[in-house]
Write a protein that holds these residues in place. Structure first.
Motif, PDB file in Angstrom:
ATOM      1  N   PHE A 218      12.657   0.068   9.669  1.00 19.48           N
ATOM      2  CA  PHE A 218      13.962   0.735  10.495  1.00 19.48           C
ATOM      3  C   PHE A 218      15.581   0.169  10.015  1.00 19.48           C
ATOM      4  N   SER A 219      16.366   1.482  10.839  1.00 20.62           N
ATOM      5  CA  SER A 219      17.419   1.323  10.749  1.00 20.62           C
ATOM      6  C   SER A 219      17.975   0.532  12.227  1.00 20.62           C
ATOM      7  N   GLY A 220      19.464  -0.014  11.991  1.00 17.62           N
ATOM      8  CA  GLY A 220      19.692  -0.998  13.239  1.00 17.62           C
ATOM      9  C   GLY A 220      19.422   0.258  14.208  1.00 17.62           C
ATOM     10  N   ASP A 221      19.322   0.959  14.539  1.00 14.66           N
ATOM     11  CA  ASP A 221      19.219   1.815  15.548  1.00 14.66           C
ATOM     12  C   ASP A 221      17.970   2.219  16.144  1.00 14.66           C
ATOM     13  N   GLY A 222      17.217   1.617  15.421  1.00 15.43           N
ATOM     14  CA  GLY A 222      15.558   1.782  15.502  1.00 15.43           C
ATOM     15  C   GLY A 222      14.985   2.951  15.148  1.00 15.43           C
ATOM     16  N   ASN A 223      15.334   3.506  14.171  1.00 12.97           N
ATOM     17  CA  ASN A 223      14.823   5.229  13.553  1.00 12.97           C
ATOM     18  C   ASN A 223      13.837   4.856  12.437  1.00 12.97           C
ATOM     19  N   LEU A 224      12.901   5.652  11.848  1.00 18.20           N
ATOM     20  CA  LEU A 224      12.649   4.879  10.988  1.00 18.20           C
ATOM     21  C   LEU A 224      13.331   5.941   9.480  1.00 18.20           C
ATOM     22  N   LEU A 225      12.758   4.483   8.550  1.00 16.44           N
ATOM     23  CA  LEU A 225      13.598   4.745   7.235  1.00 16.44           C
ATOM     24  C   LEU A 225      12.418   5.238   6.241  1.00 16.44           C
ATOM     25  N   ASN A 226      11.948   4.413   6.286  1.00 16.86           N
ATOM     26  CA  ASN A 226      10.962   4.395   5.377  1.00 16.86           C
ATOM     27  C   ASN A 226       9.721   3.193   5.351  1.00 16.86           C
ATOM     28  N   GLN A 227       8.685   3.654   4.506  1.00 14.40           N
ATOM     29  CA  GLN A 227       7.294   2.632   4.882  1.00 14.40           C
ATOM     30  C   GLN A 227       6.242   1.896   3.048  1.00 14.40           C
ATOM     31  N   THR A 228       5.421   1.088   3.775  1.00 10.87           N
ATOM     32  CA  THR A 228       5.205   0.806   2.304  1.00 10.87           C
ATOM     33  C   THR A 228       3.386   1.048   2.787  1.00 10.87           C
ATOM     34  N   ALA A 229       3.052   0.982   2.206  1.00  5.04           N
ATOM     35  CA  ALA A 229       0.915   0.901   2.190  1.00  5.04           C
ATOM     36  C   ALA A 229       0.239   1.140   0.795  1.00  5.04           C
ATOM     37  N   TYR A 230      -0.716  -0.406   1.508  1.00  4.91           N
ATOM     38  CA  TYR A 230      -1.612  -0.614   0.541  1.00  4.91           C
ATOM     39  C   TYR A 230      -2.253  -0.626   0.725  1.00  4.91           C
ATOM     40  N   SER A 231      -3.607  -0.268  -0.409  1.00  2.00           N
ATOM     41  CA  SER A 231      -5.096  -0.721   0.010  1.00  2.00           C
ATOM     42  C   SER A 231      -6.105  -1.486  -0.499  1.00  2.00           C
ATOM     43  N   LEU A 232      -6.680  -1.329  -1.228  1.00  2.00           N
ATOM     44  CA  LEU A 232      -7.624  -2.386  -1.646  1.00  2.00           C
ATOM     45  C   LEU A 232      -8.102  -1.503  -3.237  1.00  2.00           C
ATOM     46  N   SER A 233      -7.537  -2.365  -4.658  1.00  2.00           N
ATOM     47  CA  SER A 233      -8.092  -1.735  -5.395  1.00  2.00           C
ATOM     48  C   SER A 233      -9.199  -1.617  -5.765  1.00  2.00           C
ATOM     49  N   SER A 234     -10.141  -1.151  -5.909  1.00  3.07           N
ATOM     50  CA  SER A 234     -11.286  -0.412  -6.202  1.00  3.07           C
ATOM     51  C   SER A 234     -12.294  -1.194  -7.392  1.00  3.07           C
ATOM     52  N   ASN A 235     -10.957  -1.614  -8.277  1.00  2.00           N
ATOM     53  CA  ASN A 235     -11.926  -2.314  -9.345  1.00  2.00           C
ATOM     54  C   ASN A 235     -11.144  -4.110  -8.532  1.00  2.00           C
ATOM     55  N   SER A 236     -11.032  -4.504  -7.634  1.00  4.29           N
ATOM     56  CA  SER A 236     -10.264  -5.592  -8.025  1.00  4.29           C
ATOM     57  C   SER A 236     -11.689  -6.589  -7.114  1.00  4.29           C
ATOM     58  N   SER A 237     -12.110  -7.868  -7.857  1.00  3.91           N
ATOM     59  CA  SER A 237     -13.041  -8.887  -7.690  1.00  3.91           C
ATOM     60  C   SER A 237     -12.511 -10.430  -7.100  1.00  3.91           C
ATOM     61  N   GLY A 238     -13.322 -11.122  -6.403  1.00  2.23           N
ATOM     62  CA  GLY A 238     -12.984 -12.861  -6.011  1.00  2.23           C
ATOM     63  C   GLY A 238     -12.590 -11.526  -4.764  1.00  2.23           C
ATOM     64  N   ASN A 239     -11.341 -12.448  -4.089  1.00  2.00           N
ATOM     65  CA  ASN A 239     -10.900 -12.888  -2.831  1.00  2.00           C
ATOM     66  C   ASN A 239     -10.252 -11.805  -2.541  1.00  2.00           C
ATOM     67  N   ALA A 240     -11.147 -10.368  -2.018  1.00  2.00           N
ATOM     68  CA  ALA A 240     -10.361  -9.915  -0.950  1.00  2.00           C
ATOM     69  C   ALA A 240      -9.190 -10.133  -0.514  1.00  2.00           C
ATOM     70  N   LYS A 241      -8.807 -10.402  -0.161  1.00  2.00           N
ATOM     71  CA  LYS A 241      -7.480 -11.052   0.833  1.00  2.00           C
ATOM     72  C   LYS A 241      -6.529 -11.281  -0.248  1.00  2.00           C
ATOM     73  N   ASP A 242      -6.930 -12.420  -1.663  1.00  2.00           N
ATOM     74  CA  ASP A 242      -5.535 -11.504  -2.164  1.00  2.00           C
ATOM     75  C   ASP A 242      -4.717 -11.066  -2.350  1.00  2.00           C
ATOM     76  N   LEU A 243      -3.395 -11.194  -2.044  1.00  2.00           N
ATOM     77  CA  LEU A 243      -2.479  -9.784  -2.128  1.00  2.00           C
ATOM     78  C   LEU A 243      -2.210  -9.445  -3.657  1.00  2.00           C
ATOM     79  N   ASN A 244      -2.596  -9.480  -4.510  1.00  2.00           N
ATOM     80  CA  ASN A 244      -2.377  -9.456  -6.014  1.00  2.00           C
ATOM     81  C   ASN A 244      -3.752  -8.121  -6.094  1.00  2.00           C
ATOM     82  N   ASN A 245      -5.276  -8.119  -5.063  1.00  2.00           N
ATOM     83  CA  ASN A 245      -5.534  -6.581  -4.946  1.00  2.00           C
ATOM     84  C   ASN A 245      -5.948  -5.940  -4.216  1.00  2.00           C
TER      85      ASN A 245
END
Length: 532
Positions: A295-322
């Motif tokens: 958000f900007s300093g006055d509270g307006n939205l500027l941008n967004q990121t979004a991550y989803s769990l990779s379909s080929n992930s293995s091991g710990n599903a909470k690992d940020l690398n996945n």
């Protein structure tokens, strides 16, 4: 001459009997639905020349023409009065009236014969057909599954489907099949005065993800986030589950731009409703997406990121690398994959997009192959949407209580028919218990080059003739056709006061002509007496 006078009187009696018969029919049908009163017209019969009399016209040669004496009266024609009747409200949505010109068409079920009527007291029968009192079916144009209107007139019928009831018996129902959610919109105001509840010095932008534990109940403690908002989503089987988005303020561990503010979010379902094999019985069960809002300093939205769990992930599903940068839908909204488990079993994986107020016009990020682990603790490591477009109504970070501004989704569960509705354009729609409204038919309407040439067929029906011309097919409110009114029936257009006045005049005419016969009879008897 007395015999001729008697014949003239007899013709008058016959003609006035017909007048009285029409008046009686009008009065008898004063409460008949959509009845159109009739008028009867008389004309004089031929006249007889009376030799040696003066008709009032003198010939050019000075001699008088022979006078003419009328020989009586006969029926000339009858005419239907198509003036509209008044409209009577009813409690049934399939009671229909036409405000203006036009007729309904009903078809016999056992033959190709059709009839035209303005009486709109229709009902659905056990087979789902919209019929009148004589089981003839109202005609209309059908809408296909894509909402496209057909061009061929057909029977109006409800889309019945077979279903097993609680006793295992097959019954016919009208239902709307479920539709899987493919898009979610959620706009909120996040209180700029709140504190950072969940902190992670190594990955401050994904603290909520690290705090989530799908093996516990609740998976996320109430003191670990600032705000949450939920709405129901559906799979193709009709399973409905609560989709919950949790928000928390972020304090970057390393120095960054001071004119910006950051929030993190996670998109979740209850762990028992998460049917993905990659997260089953793990602490990541229920986690569908994670990301950040800038958000900007006055509270307006500027941008967004979004991550989803990779379909080929293995091991710990909470690992940020996945957790990889999410894909986009055709409108530039980030998507995640969900597999819902509920009362109706487990559905297939479905892609759901989420709109928090910003979209990528090019459906891309400013980096490729990025994972949540790449962000670190510095805000400068956050990816951005390329060609980000901020909606007029978007998530904000204003001072005040956090609140949900708007939320919606495009899925729905199965629904059963609750009612039908017909609008002024003649569109018949089904209204289901799941809130869905579906257009089924557009009711046909018909007109004629000369409606006075129509033939009464009884039972409130009219039939086309060579005098009326062939029926002209159309729809309501187009090309001179009237509008259709639901919950109304047209009443008879008979004017009782006028009919009683006509009846009195007809009675006087009948009496006078009968007197003519009795007088002629007396003259004949006198003539016969003179001979004796």
């Amino acid at each position: 001459m007395a015999f001729s006078a008697m014949y003239t009187g007899a013709s008058g009696i016959k003609a006035h009997s017909l007048l009285l018969q029409q008046t009686g029919s009008n009065i008898a049908n004063v409460n008949t639905t959509a009845y159109k009163s009739g008028r009867t017209f008389l004309e004089n019969l031929h006249s007889q020349d009376a030799t040696g009399t003066i008709s009032g016209v003198v010939s050019g040669g000075g001699s008088n023409t022979a006078g003419q004496i009328g020989m009586g009266v006969k029926l000339s024609s009858t005419r239907i009065d198509f003036k509209e009747g008044s409209y009577e409200p009813t409690s049934s949505s399939t009671d229909l009236a036409i405000a203006g010109k036009g007729f309904f068409r009903v078809a016999e079920q056992s033959s190709p014969i059709s009839h035209y009527t303005r009486a709109g007291n229709f009902r659905f029968d056990k087979n789902g057909l919209l019929t009148d009192a004589h089981k003839n079916v109202l005609q209309g144009y059908a809408y296909d599954s894509d909402g496209k209107l057909g061009s061929t007139s057909t029977n109006i019928a409800l889309p019945l489907k077979e279903e097993k009831n609680a006793s295992g018996e097959t019954i016919m129902v009208v239902k709307s099949d479920p539709k899987a959610t493919s898009s979610v919109t959620l706009k909120t105001n996040l209180d700029s005065g709140t504190v950072d509840n969940s902190q992670d010095t190594k990955s401050p932008f994904f603290s909520l993800l690290s705090q989530w534990d799908g093996t516990k109940n609740p998976p996320l403690a109430a003191d670990k986030y600032a705000y949450n908002s939920s709405l129901q989503v559906y799979d193709k089987n009709g399973n409905k589950v609560n989709l919950t988005v949790y928000y928390d303020k972020v304090t970057p561990s390393e120095s960054g731009p001071t004119d910006k503010k950051y929030w993190e979010y996670i998109v979740t379902v209850s762990p028992e409703n998460d049917g993905r094999s990659s997260t089953a019985t793990t602490s990541a069960a229920g986690l569908l997406m994670t990301g950040t809002l800038t958000f900007s300093g006055d509270g307006n939205l500027l941008n967004q990121t979004a991550y989803s769990l990779s379909s080929n992930s293995s091991g710990n599903a909470k690992d940020l690398n996945n957790w990889s940068l999410a894909n986009f839908d055709s409108e530039g909204k980030p998507t995640f994959s969900a597999t819902i488990t509920g009362e109706k079993g487990q559905g297939d994986a479905q892609q759901i997009s989420i709109d928090l107020g910003v979209k990528s016009a090019s459906s891309s990020w400013n980096t490729t192959g990025g994972t949540a682990a790449d962000v670190g603790s510095n805000a400068s490591g956050l990816p951005k949407m390329n060609d980000g477009k901020i909606d007029a109504l978007s998530t904000t970070d204003y001072k005040g209580s956090s609140s949900t501004i708007s939320r919606s989704q495009d899925g729905f569960g199965e629904g059963y028919l609750q009612n039908v509705a017909v609008n002024g354009d003649g569109v018949l729609s089904a209204i289901y218990s799941n809130g869905l409204s579906q257009d089924l038919y557009k009711i046909n309407m018909y007109n004629f080059n000369s409606e006075f040439g129509l033939r009464r067929e009884g039972s409130n029906y009219f039939g086309e003739t060579s005098e009326s011309g062939a029926a002209i097919e159309g729809i309501a409110k187009k090309e001179g056709m009237g509008a259709i009114m639901e919950n109304n029936l047209e009443t008879s257009n008979v004017d009782l006061a006028k009919e009683f006045a006509t009846m009195i005049l007809t009675q006087r005419g009948f009496q006078a002509n009968s007197k003519m016969i009795t007088t002629s009879d007396q003259l004949i008897n006198i003539t016969l007496g003179v001979k004796k």
